[in-house]
Write a protein that holds these residues in place. Structure first.
Motif: not given
Length: 242
Positions: A98-99, A104-109, A126-127, A178-187
């Protein structure tokens, strides 16, 4: 139920994906798997101390397996070591991984292709879901998280070491997911409905770290054509309270 493990980041997206998976009761998540930077003894990318990672696993009630990697590991070595880990997990009966990735399509692939090499199937709860709705759902469920790392090219130091709440969402610049999905932030998630107890910590110093990516083609790392733009980060040290 189907036996599965979770590729665990210690952050909010992974936590919400785990929450949804446990609620659905189709898969039995019996292991959290996290890569750890052995140079600093911290979670890769997030910069969270291993001590807090272990306490999080204990509070959630799911055993943790750490994959230890050097900070400057090449993609070639990374892929080889990860393949060994995935093969061993498959031998132990784990056919699903699980992820918490969202879009992020390239990361998923990449994840799917690498897992397919050893016969493991990737699952993304969450895709393609709306990231603002996901973060609001995370908060409404009662989970609590704090930012431990932010991309310095997009967010200033004030966003690092900040509790995730609706005010945080409103303060984010328009170009930041909003979720930082492009690596903007981590939690780091420190409390929530599936926690046995909250994790106690104090906020330590903030530091700015910059990185120079390798351009060694032999190691299958970055070249001039795909040099990464996320090379400078603010980190907030969280100190475990014993």
């Amino acid at each position: 139920m189907k036996k599965a493990y979770f590729n665990w980041s210690s952050g909010k997206d992974a936590m919400l994906a785990l929450d949804k998976t446990l609620s659905a009761k189709e898969y039995n998540i019996t292991k959290l798997v996290t890569t750890v930077n052995t140079d600093y003894n911290r979670v890769s990318m997030h910069g969270l101390s291993v001590d807090l990672l272990e306490k999080q696993s204990e509070a959630i009630g799911i055993p943790l397996e750490k994959i230890e990697l050097r900070g400057n590991v090449s993609m070639a070595i990374y892929n080889t070591q990860m393949k060994t880990v995935m093969t061993n997990l498959l031998k132990a009966g784990y056919e699903y991984a699980f992820f918490g990735d969202i879009f992020l399509e390239d990361l998923k692939k990449y994840r799917e292709d690498k897992l397919a090499e050893v016969g493991v199937k990737a699952v993304f709860p969450l895709w393609k879901q709306n990231t603002k709705k996901l973060l609001l759902e995370f908060l409404q469920k009662g989970y609590k998280a704090i930012t431990v790392c932010v991309n310095a090219k997009l967010l200033d130091a004030s966003f690092c070491g900040r509790i995730i709440d609706e005010a945080f969402i409103e303060d984010l610049p328009e170009n930041v997911d909003v979720c930082g999905e492009n690596g903007e932030f981590h939690t780091f998630v420190f409390d929530g409905p599936i926690f046995k107890k909250p994790i106690d910590f104090t906020i330590g110093e903030k530091v700015l770290r910059s990185y120079t990516p390798s351009k060694n083609k032999k190691d299958n790392c970055y070249t001039e054509d795909n040099e990464p733009w996320d090379t400078s980060f603010w980190y907030c040290d969280l100190v475990s309270v014993q």
